[in-house]
Design an enzyme around this catalytic site. Structure first.
Site: not given
Ligand code: IPE
Ligand code: IPE
Ligand code: MG
Length: 245
Positions: A24, A41, A135
């Site tokens: 995240d 990303h 792995l």
């Molecule tokens: C969780 O992250 C999903 C992934 C890392 C793929 P999100 O960014 O979507 O989750 P919330 O919205 O912070 O709970």
């Molecule tokens: C995690 O990073 C990747 C996915 C959920 C696809 P985010 O896109 O949720 O990044 P933040 O949380 O908005 O910083």
């Molecule tokens: Mg996120």
């Protein structure tokens, strides 16, 4: 420095057999650099590469990563499109190294929702890495844990209709109908970007998993951060509800 840390965890105790990661913070990483979210990303792919290799070097056997949730389908179409394109690019670019490193990939989630091109890339990744023995990498895509649990419940209900008795419904039978049936539950869950929540990830499987939250945003996560998390794990006292011995 990283090698010292690796040497330390190799003698420091048990290395977690199964590590799960909620990757995240990509969007925040990009925003802090005045870049569009998809750039975050993209930067996250490098972190993933380092993490996979680091996990293998540390002796982790199963790595389960949350790449795209069911809920993430509700993000703007442009971001979803960029993530799907990145998934295809990831397969094209990384498949060679994954095979070389003996990484066997599984994809967990409702892959039926993916578009044809992303689906094809996913199928290729699974087929071509089959048999890797260093792995197991489980990539959770279009994954939601509640949906996974409902799916398992449906499978059990169907078996009951076909003659399974209610007494036969056990935790083991339930687990064997989850996407993760082949692997033991995660020992360690890592979440980056400082968020203290599970976000519908592996709700059943995390029952006794040790949780490690770091403020590091996913694109900045690397081998060293992984080893730090493992070192922290080695200092935990896993009691599983019992009294310490
Ligand atoms: C969780 O992250 C999903 C992934 C890392 C793929 P999100 O960014 O979507 O989750 P919330 O919205 O912070 O709970
Ligand atoms: C995690 O990073 C990747 C996915 C959920 C696809 P985010 O896109 O949720 O990044 P933040 O949380 O908005 O910083
Ligand atoms: Mg996120």
């Amino acid at each position: 420095m990283t090698d010292d840390l690796l040497a330390r965890i190799q003698v420091g105790g048990e290395v977690p057999h199964h590590v799960a990661i909620i990757m995240d913070g990509n969007g925040r990483w990009a925003r802090s650099r005045f870049m569009p979210r998809p750039m975050g990303h993209r930067a996250g792919v490098k972190a993933l590469r380092e993490t996979v290799e680091g996990a293998k070097d540390a002796g982790v056997k199963v790595l389960t990563i949350f790449a795209f949730s069911q809920e993430n389908w509700s993000r703007p179409q442009s971001e979803v499109g960029a993530l799907m394109a990145l998934l295809q690019e990831f397969v094209a670019k990384e498949i060679g190294d994954l095979k070389k490193n003996g990484v066997e990939v599984s994809v967990l989630g409702e892959v039926e929702r993916l578009g044809p091109r992303a689906r094809k890339a996913v199928d290729r990744l699974i087929q071509e890495t089959a048999g890797g023995d260093q792995l197991n990498l489980n990539i959770c895509v279009s994954y939601g844990s509640r949906a996974e649990i409902v799916r398992a419940a449906r499978a059990l209900a169907s078996d009951v209709k076909d003659g399974m008795s209610l007494d036969e419904i056990t935790e083991e039978e339930f687990s064997s109908r989850l996407y993760t049936s082949k692997w033991p539950d995660p020992d360690l869950l890592i979440r980056t970007s400082g968020e203290f929540r599970i976000s519908n990830f592996l709700l059943w499987q995390l029952a006794y998993t040790e949780i490690y939250v770091t403020d590091v945003l996913w694109p900045d996560f690397d081998r060293e951060e992984l080893f730090r998390a493992i070192e922290d794990f080695q200092g935990r006292d896993r009691r599983f509800g019992k009294v310490p011995v």
